[in-house]
Design an enzyme around this catalytic site. Structure first.
Site, PDB file in Angstrom:
ATOM      1  N   LYS A  78       0.853  -1.191   0.000  1.00  0.00           N
ATOM      2  CA  LYS A  78       0.000   0.000   0.000  1.00  0.00           C
ATOM      3  C   LYS A  78       0.892   1.246   0.000  1.00  0.00           C
ATOM      4  O   LYS A  78       1.898   1.289   0.713  1.00  0.00           O
ATOM      5  CB  LYS A  78      -0.891  -0.025   1.245  1.00  0.00           C
ATOM      6  CG  LYS A  78      -1.902   1.109   1.333  1.00  0.00           C
ATOM      7  CD  LYS A  78      -2.723   1.005   2.625  1.00  0.00           C
ATOM      8  CE  LYS A  78      -3.833   2.038   2.692  1.00  0.00           C
ATOM      9  NZ  LYS A  78      -4.618   1.942   3.961  1.00  0.00           N
ATOM     10  N   SER A 153      -9.702   1.796   2.931  1.00  0.00           N
ATOM     11  CA  SER A 153      -8.846   2.565   2.064  1.00  0.00           C
ATOM     12  C   SER A 153      -7.786   1.740   1.330  1.00  0.00           C
ATOM     13  O   SER A 153      -7.225   2.211   0.332  1.00  0.00           O
ATOM     14  CB  SER A 153      -8.123   3.642   2.885  1.00  0.00           C
ATOM     15  OG  SER A 153      -7.255   3.035   3.830  1.00  0.00           O
ATOM     16  N   SER A 177      -9.851  -0.478   7.201  1.00  0.00           N
ATOM     17  CA  SER A 177      -9.260  -0.377   5.860  1.00  0.00           C
ATOM     18  C   SER A 177      -8.510  -1.603   5.352  1.00  0.00           C
ATOM     19  O   SER A 177      -8.125  -1.631   4.187  1.00  0.00           O
ATOM     20  CB  SER A 177      -8.319   0.819   5.797  1.00  0.00           C
ATOM     21  OG  SER A 177      -9.065   1.976   5.584  1.00  0.00           O
TER      22      SER A 177
HETATM   23  N1  GLN Z   1     -13.168   4.182   6.257  1.00  0.00           N
HETATM   24  C1  GLN Z   1     -12.616   4.630   7.518  1.00  0.00           C
HETATM   25  C2  GLN Z   1     -12.211   6.083   7.398  1.00  0.00           C
HETATM   26  O1  GLN Z   1     -12.372   6.642   6.348  1.00  0.00           O
HETATM   27  C3  GLN Z   1     -11.460   3.772   7.912  1.00  0.00           C
HETATM   28  C4  GLN Z   1     -10.245   4.059   7.144  1.00  0.00           C
HETATM   29  C5  GLN Z   1      -9.055   3.261   7.587  1.00  0.00           C
HETATM   30  O2  GLN Z   1      -9.175   2.244   8.248  1.00  0.00           O
HETATM   31  N2  GLN Z   1      -7.900   3.751   7.238  1.00  0.00           N
HETATM   32  O3  GLN Z   1     -11.730   6.656   8.338  1.00  0.00           O
END
Ligand code: GLN
Length: 486
Positions: A78, A153, A177
């Site tokens: 990532k 994400s 995420s």
């Molecule tokens: N979707 C959640 C957010 O936007 C979690 C994102 C994540 O785990 N990095 O904060």
């Protein structure tokens, strides 16, 4: 079977028996990237030369009998992990040209274990999002249905693992995420206990929640990747000094005699019936394998979303203050402008809409006069959420639930509705607030053919139990063996 269709364990065997070379394997995955990227768009950067060089080194290690579990295994990273001499954007314009001078500890450990890095994978900007649509470089697509989001994400990492354009990948999970995109792409995604993997060199979103972990098609493969990544790091004071157990050994435990809790609050209104159905089926499979199940209650679950959306933005507003045009990445310096103009111009040109929204929310929640009412209060409720889990783990060995209320939605469907987007993570973010390990693994498909995931949550540092339950489930089912037609 083509090389890109192998599981990590199968590739390991072929490499060890020298029936395939690390270089051939790396080339097969580079070819697969070429074939699938026009549709999936999982990668932001592909690094064929260094991948082939690393593969050659892996072949030498294999010939010399110096190989480890990941030697010669091609992977993706990532784009939130710093990689030495390789652009690291965090999905943001502000870091479009940022080339770190060092590797994140997680990356350094994978390289040390012999893994071959194919490139850097797409993500929502600074890991804020649930669909990769917040990436400044355009969204990734779900390999099972190119019209659908891959989740986020870490959407690029999940999509690539599903598409067979890497054998495993690593992502980060602040509120879901890793688990949510794993669920949407039909692969395994493991968020370890907070502190199990070093956060050094991970571009920070919310430091009390962020944790790195693997994506793989099998639980057994994910266990090997976690083995390589986990452990104390003097460069991250929040990384745990607890010894890292043998996760491969843990897989053999099975589920016989384990007591699994099913939280009644996790079957929420608005959940697709097929998600509930697949979860109930999975529970039956685990019962058939000798686990007992009991309904439990996590009474503060309803506050998790509100608490998360105070704590995560607050911490992000502080972490992202460093991107001001002075040291890292984009710097917009107009003639005759003063320092304040430089900050404003750099940040307003460099950050996307969702990041700006979070920074504003977080700055407000931390401001004098509001701190106690928001950040302070959220911290207290966070403790109650954690205590719910600690009480449950007095009674049960692990918790099973759905990962996301629905299968993957359409690209564009929620892009203009932040609250709907935030709701994708209602079933995952409590695990981050409590600091627990959680895993998503494939448990079925929607009538449209989009994957559904099962979540397994363990007590702090009980990754072994989570992996044992997941591996037993995969031995008894074949959801993970299905592949998207790409
Ligand atoms: N979707 C959640 C957010 O936007 C979690 C994102 C994540 O785990 N990095 O904060």
């Amino acid at each position: 079977m083509e090389l890109h269709e192998l599981t990590l364990e199968q590739a390991r065997e072929l490499l060890d028996r020298r029936e395939v070379s690390a270089k051939e394997l790396a080339q097969a995955f580079l070819d697969r990237i070429q074939a699938t990227e026009p549709q999936v768009r999982a990668y932001l950067t592909v690094t064929p030369e260094s991948a082939l060089r690393q593969a050659e080194a892996a072949d030498q290690a294999l010939s010399a009998g110096r190989s480890g579990p990941l030697t010669g295994i091609p992977c993706g990273i990532k784009d939130v992990f710093c990689t030495k001499d390789l652009t690291t954007t965090a999905g943001s314009r502000i870091l479009e040209n940022f080339v770190p001078p060092f590797d994140a500890t997680a990356v350094a450990r994978l390289k040390r274990a012999g893994a071959v890095v194919l490139g850097k994978q797409n993500m929502d900007e600074f890991a804020m999002g649930s669909s990769t649509e917040n990436s400044a470089f355009g969204p990734s697509h779900n390999p099972w249905d190119l019209k659908a989001i891959p989740g986020g994400s870490s959407g690029g990492s999940a999509a690539s693992t599903a598409a067979g354009s890497c054998l495993f990948s690593i992502g980060t999970d602040t509120g879901g995420s890793i688990r949510q995109p794993a669920s949407h792409c039909g692969v395994v995604g493991l968020k370890p206990t907070y502190g199990r993997v070093s956060r050094f060199g991970m571009i920070a979103f919310a430091s009390s929640l962020d944790q790195a972990g693997p994506f793989c098609r099998t639980v057994a493969g994910a266990a090997q990747v976690l083995q390589a990544m986990a452990g104390h790091d003097p460069a991250d004071s929040t990384s745990s000094p607890l010894p890292v157990p043998d996760y491969g050994q843990a897989l053999k435990r099975g589920v016989k005699g384990l007591k699994l809790g099913v939280p009644k609050e996790y079957f929420v209104s608005g959940m697709d019936p097929e998600v509930e159905g697949a979860t109930r089926e999975a529970i039956k499979v685990l019962q058939g394998l000798g686990a007992s199940t009991v309904e439990i209650s996590l009474p503060h679950t309803e506050y998790a979303l509100a608490v998360y959306y105070i704590i995560a933005p607050a911490e992000c507003s502080s972490n992202l203050a460093r991107f001001d045009g002075v040291k890292y990445g984009l710097s917009v310096r107009q003639e005759q402008a003063d320092l304040m103009d430089m900050y404003l111009d750099t940040r307003s040109q460099g950050f996307g809409e969702e990041v700006v929204r979070r920074v504003m929310l977080g700055t407000y929640a931390l401001s004098a006069g509001y701190y106690d009412a928001y950040y302070g209060k959220a911290g207290q409720v966070r403790t109650l959420i954690k205590e719910d889990f600690l009480a449950a783990f007095q009674e049960v060995d692990a918790i099973v639930s759905p990962v996301a209320p629905t299968a993957a939605f359409e690209l564009g469907q929620k892009a203009d509705d932040p609250l709907q987007m935030y709701l994708s993570d209602v079933l995952t973010l409590s695990v981050n607030l409590a600091g627990l390990p959680g895993m998503s693994l494939p448990s079925g498909f929607s009538p449209q053919g989009r994957p559904i995931g099962l979540q397994i949550i363990g007590p702090h540092f009980a990754e072994e139990t989570v992996l044992a339950v997941g591996h037993a489930f995969q031995q008894a089912t074949d959801h993970h063996a299905k592949r998207p037609a790409l």
